[in-house]
Motif scaffolding. Structure first.
Motif, PDB file in Angstrom:
ATOM      1  N   VAL A  37       0.871  -1.164   0.000  1.00 18.90           N
ATOM      2  CA  VAL A  37       0.000   0.000   0.000  1.00 18.90           C
ATOM      3  C   VAL A  37       0.912   1.218   0.000  1.00 18.90           C
ATOM      4  CG1 VAL A  37      -1.800   1.285   1.200  1.00 18.90           C
ATOM      5  CG2 VAL A  37      -1.799  -1.222   1.280  1.00 18.90           C
ATOM      6  N   ILE A  38       0.873   1.948  -1.102  1.00 15.81           N
ATOM      7  CA  ILE A  38       1.705   3.140  -1.225  1.00 15.81           C
ATOM      8  C   ILE A  38       0.834   4.351  -0.930  1.00 15.81           C
ATOM      9  CG2 ILE A  38       3.167   4.528  -2.733  1.00 15.81           C
ATOM     10  CD1 ILE A  38       3.768   1.964  -4.293  1.00 15.81           C
ATOM     11  N   TYR A  39       1.179   5.025   0.159  1.00 18.55           N
ATOM     12  CA  TYR A  39       0.473   6.242   0.558  1.00 18.55           C
ATOM     13  C   TYR A  39       1.126   7.408  -0.170  1.00 18.55           C
ATOM     14  CZ  TYR A  39      -1.340   9.969   3.479  1.00 18.55           C
ATOM     15  OH  TYR A  39      -1.954  11.107   3.923  1.00 18.55           O
ATOM     16  N   MET A  40       0.336   8.317  -0.674  1.00 14.63           N
ATOM     17  CA  MET A  40       0.804   9.465  -1.442  1.00 14.63           C
ATOM     18  C   MET A  40       1.621   9.015  -2.654  1.00 14.63           C
ATOM     19  SD  MET A  40       1.837  12.210   1.549  1.00 14.63           S
ATOM     20  CE  MET A  40       3.293  11.301   2.043  1.00 14.63           C
ATOM     21  N   PRO A  41       1.015   8.235  -3.563  1.00 14.65           N
ATOM     22  CA  PRO A  41       1.777   7.728  -4.700  1.00 14.65           C
ATOM     23  C   PRO A  41       2.148   8.803  -5.718  1.00 14.65           C
ATOM     24  CG  PRO A  41      -0.527   7.181  -4.970  1.00 14.65           C
ATOM     25  CD  PRO A  41      -0.378   7.784  -3.597  1.00 14.65           C
ATOM     26  N   GLY A  42       1.564   9.990  -5.590  1.00 17.64           N
ATOM     27  CA  GLY A  42       1.816  11.020  -6.588  1.00 17.64           C
ATOM     28  C   GLY A  42       1.091  10.681  -7.879  1.00 17.64           C
ATOM     29  N   SER A  43       1.352  11.417  -8.922  1.00 17.63           N
ATOM     30  CA  SER A  43       0.655  11.161 -10.183  1.00 17.63           C
ATOM     31  C   SER A  43       1.556  10.546 -11.249  1.00 17.63           C
ATOM     32  CB  SER A  43       0.033  12.457 -10.710  1.00 17.63           C
ATOM     33  OG  SER A  43       1.050  13.427 -10.894  1.00 17.63           O
ATOM     34  N   ASP A  44       2.841  10.355 -10.929  1.00 17.04           N
ATOM     35  CA  ASP A  44       3.742   9.721 -11.891  1.00 17.04           C
ATOM     36  C   ASP A  44       3.713   8.214 -11.661  1.00 17.04           C
ATOM     37  OD1 ASP A  44       5.625   8.997 -13.726  1.00 17.04           O
ATOM     38  OD2 ASP A  44       7.251  10.214 -12.886  1.00 17.04           O
ATOM     39  N   TYR A  45       2.587   7.619 -12.023  1.00 15.01           N
ATOM     40  CA  TYR A  45       2.409   6.185 -11.808  1.00 15.01           C
ATOM     41  C   TYR A  45       3.395   5.377 -12.649  1.00 15.01           C
ATOM     42  CZ  TYR A  45      -2.040   7.983 -10.020  1.00 15.01           C
ATOM     43  OH  TYR A  45      -3.001   8.681  -9.356  1.00 15.01           O
ATOM     44  N   GLY A  46       3.831   5.934 -13.762  1.00 11.86           N
ATOM     45  CA  GLY A  46       4.794   5.251 -14.615  1.00 11.86           C
ATOM     46  C   GLY A  46       6.119   5.030 -13.891  1.00 11.86           C
ATOM     47  N   ALA A  47       6.572   6.039 -13.149  1.00 12.96           N
ATOM     48  CA  ALA A  47       7.825   5.907 -12.399  1.00 12.96           C
ATOM     49  C   ALA A  47       7.688   4.840 -11.318  1.00 12.96           C
ATOM     50  CB  ALA A  47       8.222   7.244 -11.784  1.00 12.96           C
ATOM     51  N   THR A  48       6.540   4.817 -10.659  1.00 17.70           N
ATOM     52  CA  THR A  48       6.303   3.807  -9.631  1.00 17.70           C
ATOM     53  C   THR A  48       6.278   2.422 -10.244  1.00 17.70           C
ATOM     54  OG1 THR A  48       5.053   5.398  -8.303  1.00 17.70           O
ATOM     55  CG2 THR A  48       4.715   3.070  -7.799  1.00 17.70           C
ATOM     56  N   ALA A  49       5.581   2.275 -11.359  1.00 18.56           N
ATOM     57  CA  ALA A  49       5.523   0.979 -12.047  1.00 18.56           C
ATOM     58  C   ALA A  49       6.918   0.526 -12.446  1.00 18.56           C
ATOM     59  CB  ALA A  49       4.618   1.070 -13.270  1.00 18.56           C
ATOM     60  N   SER A  50       7.717   1.447 -12.947  1.00 17.81           N
ATOM     61  CA  SER A  50       9.081   1.117 -13.361  1.00 17.81           C
ATOM     62  C   SER A  50       9.909   0.619 -12.183  1.00 17.81           C
ATOM     63  CB  SER A  50       9.735   2.359 -13.984  1.00 17.81           C
ATOM     64  OG  SER A  50      11.061   2.079 -14.350  1.00 17.81           O
ATOM     65  N   LYS A  51       9.801   1.282 -11.054  1.00 19.08           N
ATOM     66  CA  LYS A  51      10.535   0.852  -9.855  1.00 19.08           C
ATOM     67  C   LYS A  51      10.097  -0.550  -9.427  1.00 19.08           C
ATOM     68  CE  LYS A  51      11.002   5.523  -8.018  1.00 19.08           C
ATOM     69  NZ  LYS A  51      10.532   6.462  -6.983  1.00 19.08           N
ATOM     70  N   LEU A  52       8.798  -0.782  -9.445  1.00 17.44           N
ATOM     71  CA  LEU A  52       8.272  -2.086  -9.024  1.00 17.44           C
ATOM     72  C   LEU A  52       8.694  -3.195  -9.986  1.00 17.44           C
ATOM     73  CD1 LEU A  52       4.732  -0.894  -7.946  1.00 17.44           C
ATOM     74  CD2 LEU A  52       6.481  -1.855  -6.422  1.00 17.44           C
ATOM     75  N   GLU A  53       8.589  -2.937 -11.270  1.00 16.87           N
ATOM     76  CA  GLU A  53       8.975  -3.952 -12.260  1.00 16.87           C
ATOM     77  C   GLU A  53      10.480  -4.196 -12.232  1.00 16.87           C
ATOM     78  OE1 GLU A  53       5.817  -4.142 -15.781  1.00 16.87           O
ATOM     79  OE2 GLU A  53       6.708  -2.131 -15.569  1.00 16.87           O
ATOM     80  N   HIS A  54      11.255  -3.140 -12.075  1.00 20.04           N
ATOM     81  CA  HIS A  54      12.712  -3.279 -11.975  1.00 20.04           C
ATOM     82  C   HIS A  54      13.078  -4.115 -10.743  1.00 20.04           C
ATOM     83  CE1 HIS A  54      16.908  -2.011 -11.148  1.00 20.04           C
ATOM     84  NE2 HIS A  54      17.001  -2.150 -12.464  1.00 20.04           N
ATOM     85  N   ALA A  55      12.273  -4.034  -9.690  1.00 21.00           N
ATOM     86  CA  ALA A  55      12.503  -4.800  -8.467  1.00 21.00           C
ATOM     87  C   ALA A  55      12.022  -6.243  -8.594  1.00 21.00           C
ATOM     88  CB  ALA A  55      11.810  -4.119  -7.291  1.00 21.00           C
ATOM     89  N   GLY A  56      11.427  -6.580  -9.744  1.00 23.41           N
ATOM     90  CA  GLY A  56      11.022  -7.963  -9.989  1.00 23.41           C
ATOM     91  C   GLY A  56       9.540  -8.243  -9.921  1.00 23.41           C
ATOM     92  N   LEU A  57       8.725  -7.227  -9.734  1.00 23.95           N
ATOM     93  CA  LEU A  57       7.279  -7.451  -9.685  1.00 23.95           C
ATOM     94  C   LEU A  57       6.747  -7.678 -11.096  1.00 23.95           C
ATOM     95  CD1 LEU A  57       4.876  -7.532  -7.672  1.00 23.95           C
ATOM     96  CD2 LEU A  57       4.435  -5.163  -8.317  1.00 23.95           C
ATOM     97  N   ASP A  58       5.935  -8.689 -11.263  1.00 24.08           N
ATOM     98  CA  ASP A  58       5.323  -8.998 -12.554  1.00 24.08           C
ATOM     99  C   ASP A  58       4.424  -7.842 -12.969  1.00 24.08           C
ATOM    100  OD1 ASP A  58       3.850 -10.011 -14.706  1.00 24.08           O
ATOM    101  OD2 ASP A  58       3.403 -11.908 -13.716  1.00 24.08           O
ATOM    102  N   GLY A  59       4.581  -7.371 -14.187  1.00 28.57           N
ATOM    103  CA  GLY A  59       3.764  -6.277 -14.693  1.00 28.57           C
ATOM    104  C   GLY A  59       2.280  -6.587 -14.739  1.00 28.57           C
ATOM    105  N   GLN A  60       1.920  -7.871 -14.698  1.00 24.35           N
ATOM    106  CA  GLN A  60       0.509  -8.254 -14.717  1.00 24.35           C
ATOM    107  C   GLN A  60      -0.119  -8.244 -13.322  1.00 24.35           C
ATOM    108  OE1 GLN A  60      -1.266  -8.621 -17.628  1.00 24.35           O
ATOM    109  NE2 GLN A  60       0.659  -7.711 -18.278  1.00 24.35           N
TER     110      GLN A  60
END
Length: 135
Positions: A37-60
């Protein structure tokens, strides 16, 4: 945030830092298998997705952005991590819930995704609008 057959833990993290504090260890969070649960995710969801995927989270991996949670003007947007860059900006305050427990929200939006069985035990249940937008 819990569905025992999907996740037995939840981790709350903020996406905003004071100055240049130590960066969040996204790999450790992803590897934990917990609902994130990310509190205050901001509006740059792409950057967050990139960090998560780079850390190994499945994009699906399913996720839900919730703005003004539990208020009459609550808004939600269910998607998958890979599709976060195209998610609409949501007003603050907002939460970004990430993990298989959000599968139920996606199932209600995209009927091709099956819901968990009706006898499943939910620790917390949230009724999202059928289109996951607005109240």
């Amino acid at each position: 945030m819990f569905f025992r057959s999907h996740a037995s833990a939840v981790v709350f993290v903020t996406n905003h830092r004071y100055c240049d504090e130590v960066e969040t260890n996204w790999k450790a969070l992803v590897d934990s298998g917990a609902t994130l649960v990310i509190y205050m995710p901001g509006s740059d969801y792409g950057a967050t997705a990139s960090k998560l995927e780079h850390a190994g989270l499945d994009g699906q991996t399913p996720c839900v952005i919730v703005s003004n949670a539990s208020k009459s003007n609550q808004q939600t947007h269910a998607t998958r991590v890979a599709d976060l860059p195209s998610a609409p900006p949501m007003p603050a305050p907002a939460l970004l819930l990430i993990g298989s427990v959000t599968h139920r929200a996606l199932a209600r939006i995209a009927e091709q995704i099956p819901c968990p069985p009706p006898d499943a035990v939910w620790e917390a249940e949230v009724d999202l609008p059928a289109n996951a937008q607005g109240d």
